[in-house]
Design a protein around this motif. Structure first.
Motif, PDB file in Angstrom:
ATOM      1  N   UNK A  93      -3.221 -41.680  43.757  1.00 22.36           N
ATOM      2  CA  UNK A  93      -4.152 -40.604  43.370  1.00 22.36           C
ATOM      3  C   UNK A  93      -3.736 -40.126  41.957  1.00 22.36           C
ATOM      4  N   UNK A  94      -4.673 -39.977  41.149  1.00 17.78           N
ATOM      5  CA  UNK A  94      -4.107 -39.603  39.735  1.00 17.78           C
ATOM      6  C   UNK A  94      -4.158 -38.046  39.525  1.00 17.78           C
ATOM      7  N   UNK A  95      -3.502 -37.315  38.732  1.00 20.68           N
ATOM      8  CA  UNK A  95      -3.381 -35.969  38.625  1.00 20.68           C
ATOM      9  C   UNK A  95      -4.331 -35.658  37.317  1.00 20.68           C
ATOM     10  N   UNK A 115     -16.337 -47.824  40.730  1.00 20.04           N
ATOM     11  CA  UNK A 115     -17.818 -47.356  41.313  1.00 20.04           C
ATOM     12  C   UNK A 115     -18.158 -47.525  42.537  1.00 20.04           C
ATOM     13  N   UNK A 116     -17.439 -48.593  43.063  1.00 27.49           N
ATOM     14  CA  UNK A 116     -17.832 -49.240  44.293  1.00 27.49           C
ATOM     15  C   UNK A 116     -17.155 -48.422  45.449  1.00 27.49           C
ATOM     16  N   UNK A 117     -15.887 -48.205  45.317  1.00 23.40           N
ATOM     17  CA  UNK A 117     -15.235 -47.610  46.450  1.00 23.40           C
ATOM     18  C   UNK A 117     -14.768 -46.209  46.396  1.00 23.40           C
ATOM     19  N   UNK A 118     -14.824 -45.742  44.880  1.00 21.07           N
ATOM     20  CA  UNK A 118     -14.510 -44.545  44.444  1.00 21.07           C
ATOM     21  C   UNK A 118     -12.757 -44.069  44.686  1.00 21.07           C
ATOM     22  N   UNK A 119     -12.055 -45.017  44.507  1.00 20.32           N
ATOM     23  CA  UNK A 119     -10.431 -44.872  44.298  1.00 20.32           C
ATOM     24  C   UNK A 119     -10.348 -44.629  43.037  1.00 20.32           C
ATOM     25  N   UNK A 120      -9.296 -43.941  42.587  1.00 20.75           N
ATOM     26  CA  UNK A 120      -8.883 -43.460  41.298  1.00 20.75           C
ATOM     27  C   UNK A 120      -8.485 -45.046  40.606  1.00 20.75           C
ATOM     28  N   UNK A 121      -8.956 -45.018  39.360  1.00 18.63           N
ATOM     29  CA  UNK A 121      -8.504 -46.148  38.625  1.00 18.63           C
ATOM     30  C   UNK A 121      -7.622 -45.781  37.163  1.00 18.63           C
ATOM     31  N   UNK A 122      -8.031 -44.829  36.733  1.00 17.23           N
ATOM     32  CA  UNK A 122      -7.315 -44.417  35.382  1.00 17.23           C
ATOM     33  C   UNK A 122      -7.733 -43.105  35.086  1.00 17.23           C
ATOM     34  N   UNK A 123      -6.675 -42.708  34.118  1.00 10.04           N
ATOM     35  CA  UNK A 123      -6.875 -41.241  33.762  1.00 10.04           C
ATOM     36  C   UNK A 123      -7.520 -41.272  32.160  1.00 10.04           C
TER      37      UNK A 123
END
Lengths: 111, 591
Positions: free
Chosen positions: A8-10, A18-26
């Protein structure tokens, strides 16, 4: 696949898959917004999370010959963009080790 | 005590003195444990001194004189008095100077005043040693006088001889109570109060020996101590040392072979219908529990041949089971569904005893408290709570920033709770003192495991490194282990082997990795699984049994390579496939 470890990104403005909504980048890690990918506009990032690397390939991009790895969201395996492994022209060397995420594959969270 | 270090000058002088003493005294001198027949053998003293070199051994670090003296001491302690005396004679090196011999005799005979005089004549440079030694002797004299009921004499000793030394006044005050309180009133509870009667004179001698510089009075059993040191060092540097029955020999440097490390698949356990995520042996090593994405937990039993078979399949969770915890007495198991409820099961009957839920929230981790009466649970509202077995909340720690994927452990003394928090930290929370310690890494922490002695924590990081932290007192990074692969999954590692001398880990390349804990060297990478190895567990009761859980739905049991072919009847364990033919093994990667 095993038990996925999702990072998880701060920070306030986060790009998510877009598909699974996990964090990718800040948003803080954007180097440049001036790129184009398969699906249109793309951003160059210094760091991405929850990404799996595909195999290395040589590709002719608009900026020249590069060795790249396609990157996939590790949670849903959708293709998100690519990573620059190696650049063959001096002016492009700055991209080595950096990541491209396609705007079309992401959603914005926080703004 | 400022022991006088290694002074070769004085000892050489003393040796020469002994030469003369040896030659001059025609009637046998008081060598410790001297044989009365010795004087008849004096002819030997005219032999030339053999081997006059100062240094022995190829590395140039052993002084001949010291070497001979400790050998002589060893001979005497083994009971070979004749040999001891003969060696002193032949080498011209005396075990103790005659002055020290005299002191020993006087102490053993209780001649206190004479011994004090002898003590001063040894020629010690350090005043404080002389004083401390005198104190010990006089203290003995004092107690012996008291034992003989010579109270006035004892008092006189205390006043005129002990007190003027002006050292250790606290002890003086302590022992003066002995006059007031005879033995009957020994205070059992105050440990500092040694109102004991006079200790044995041999014990006094031992204490004197500790006080005097080693070259004056050689510490007891010095040669044995040096040999043991060498053996233990060999054993510690032996990277594959994993068996008790390797009796160390003095004839050969100790080195175990690779064959001590589990490296062969002995069993493939196929009973889960989906990826196996978590494994743990019971504390007594008789059972193995495995948790899976198929929402069940299976308890396996280890039989006397080391084969595992299904004992119970625990179903009930609606979500995949992420972790579980054996109760301290191994009679029950807690299982935790991913952000779901926690269930408590009876390990011998397989019955679900209780389902714990927190309205509106899910649990992320679970651990037993050592008293077996309460448990610690991580909640997905970022807090940790402590519940009793009925489901009543006893305590809650909010604001700990517990993550959704986190591990939880309680230390054996029940005083500290360890949990992942804030992505790259581990929290060590002291329950009573409410003191928090943090292990901080600069990478995300994916999992951790606690050593059996609770002194070390093994931490798996995002960047494919495993870090070993010492968690006693100030937390300290001790070692790093690398080699396995991790890019997106939660991979676990564990301690194991004899005295937990090894580290094992799963890996995304489907292999089981084993490192030697002390040196950090990668010893083995074991192929066999056809999917990511998620978790490993080493049997605490059998240092040769290692279990691994994988995405290929199986659990593999690894054992020694040279295990004799055991009698396996027709496979009545339909859930365990036995590798009966060694030839089916693929070549393993020796690293």
């Amino acid at each position: 696949m095993g038990r996925l470890y999702i990072q998880n990104l701060a920070g306030e403005k986060i790009f998510k898959c877009k598909f699974c909504k996990v964090d990718s980048a800040s948003h803080n890690d954007i180097i440049s917004k001036d790129f184009r990918g398969r699906f249109g506009r793309a951003y160059l990032f210094r760091n991405v999370v929850n990404i799996s690397l595909g195999p290395s390939e040589d590709r002719h991009l608009t900026s020249g010959l590069h060795t790249v790895n396609d990157i996939y969201c590790s949670s849903c395996q959708q293709i998100m963009g690519w990573r620059y492994e190696k650049a063959y022209e001096e002016s492009e060397k700055y991209k080595e080790g950096l990541y491209i995420l396609e705007k079309e594959r992401m959603l914005k969270d926080g703004w | 005590m400022g022991g006088v270090e290694d002074e070769t000058e004085p000892s050489r002088k003393r040796i020469r003195l002994s030469h003369e003493v040896l030659r001059d005294l025609a009637n046998g001198l008081s060598i410790v444990g001297s044989n009365p027949d010795f004087s008849g053998d004096l002819m030997a003293r005219s032999l030339p001194i053999k081997g006059d070199e100062e240094i022995v051994g190829s590395k140039g670090v052993i002084k001949r004189v010291e070497f001979v003296r400790i050998i002589t001491q060893a001979l005497y302690s083994l009971g070979y008095e004749n040999s001891g005396a003969r060696l002193q004679e032949e080498s011209g090196v005396s075990l103790q100077s005659s002055v020290v011999n005299l002191l020993i005799q006087q102490v053993l005979n209780g001649k206190w005043n004479e011994s004090l005089a002898t003590l001063k004549s040894i020629g010690l440079l350090d005043e404080s040693i002389i004083k401390s030694a005198s104190f010990l002797i006089l203290e003995q004299k004092y107690f012996e006088l008291l034992d003989d009921d010579k109270v006035m004499d004892a008092l006189k000793t205390l006043r005129m001889e002990i007190t003027p030394l002006s050292i250790n006044n606290a002890r003086v005050r302590e022992i003066s109570w002995s006059i007031l309180f005879p033995v009957k009133f020994v205070h059992v509870d105050s440990s500092n109060f040694s109102t004991t009667r006079a200790k044995s004179r041999a014990k006094l001698l031992a204490e004197l020996q500790k006080l005097l510089p080693p070259h004056v009075m050689i510490p007891d059993r010095r040669l044995e101590h040096l040999v043991e040191q060498a053996l233990i060092l060999q054993r510690d540097t032996c990277m594959f040392h994993n068996s008790e029955d390797n009796v160390m020999s003095l004839y050969k440097d100790h080195q175990c072979g690779r064959d001590q490390i589990p490296s062969r698949t002995l069993q493939v356990l196929e009973a889960h219908n989906d990826e196996v995520w978590f494994l743990q042996f019971s504390h007594d090593g008789k059972c193995l529990a495995s948790a899976s994405n198929d929402r069940t937990t299976i308890i396996w039993e280890v039989d006397s041949h080391g084969d595992l078979s299904v004992k119970h399949k625990l179903s009930g969770h609606q979500k995949p089971v992420s972790s579980m915890s054996w109760s301290p007495d191994d009679s029950q198991i807690l299982t935790c569904g991913v952000e779901e409820n926690v269930r408590r099961w009876d390990a011998s009957s397989g019955e679900c005893l209780h389902v714990y839920e927190k309205a509106g929230y899910g649990f992320v981790s679970c651990a037993w408290f050592p008293d077996g009466k309460s448990m610690c649970l991580g909640v997905n509202d970022k807090s940790i709570c402590m519940w009793d077995l009925e489901g009543k909340e006893l305590q809650c720690w909010k604001g700990q920033r517990i993550l959704k994927i986190s591990d939880l452990q309680v230390m054996n003394d029940g005083k500290q709770i360890i949990s992942t928090c804030r992505e790259s930290s581990i929290l060590l929370l002291d329950v009573e003192a409410k003191v928090e310690r943090l292990i901080e890494e600069d990478q995300a922490i994916t999992s951790f495991s606690l050593s059996r002695d609770n002194r070390f924590l093994l931490v798996n990081l995002l960047n494919q490194e495993i870090h070993l932290w010492n968690i006693e007192g100030e937390v300290k990074l001790v070692a790093k282990y690398k080699g396995h692969k991790r890019t997106c999954f939660l991979i676990r590692s564990c301690f194991g082997g004899l005295e937990e001398a090894f580290i094992a880990s799963g890996s995304e390349d489907s292999q089981v990795y084993i490192w030697h804990r002390g040196s950090g060297e990668l010893i083995q990478a074991l192929p066999g699984h056809s999917g990511v190895v998620n978790c490993v567990a080493w049997n605490p009761a059998n240092s040769h049994m290692l279990a691994s859980a994988s995405d290929d739905h199986t659990i593999r049991i690894w054992g020694l390579n040279d295990l004799k072919m055991k009698h396996k009847g027709p496979a009545n364990h339909c859930n365990g496939v036995h590798y009966c033919n060694r030839k089916t093994d693929r070549g393993e990667t020796w690293l």
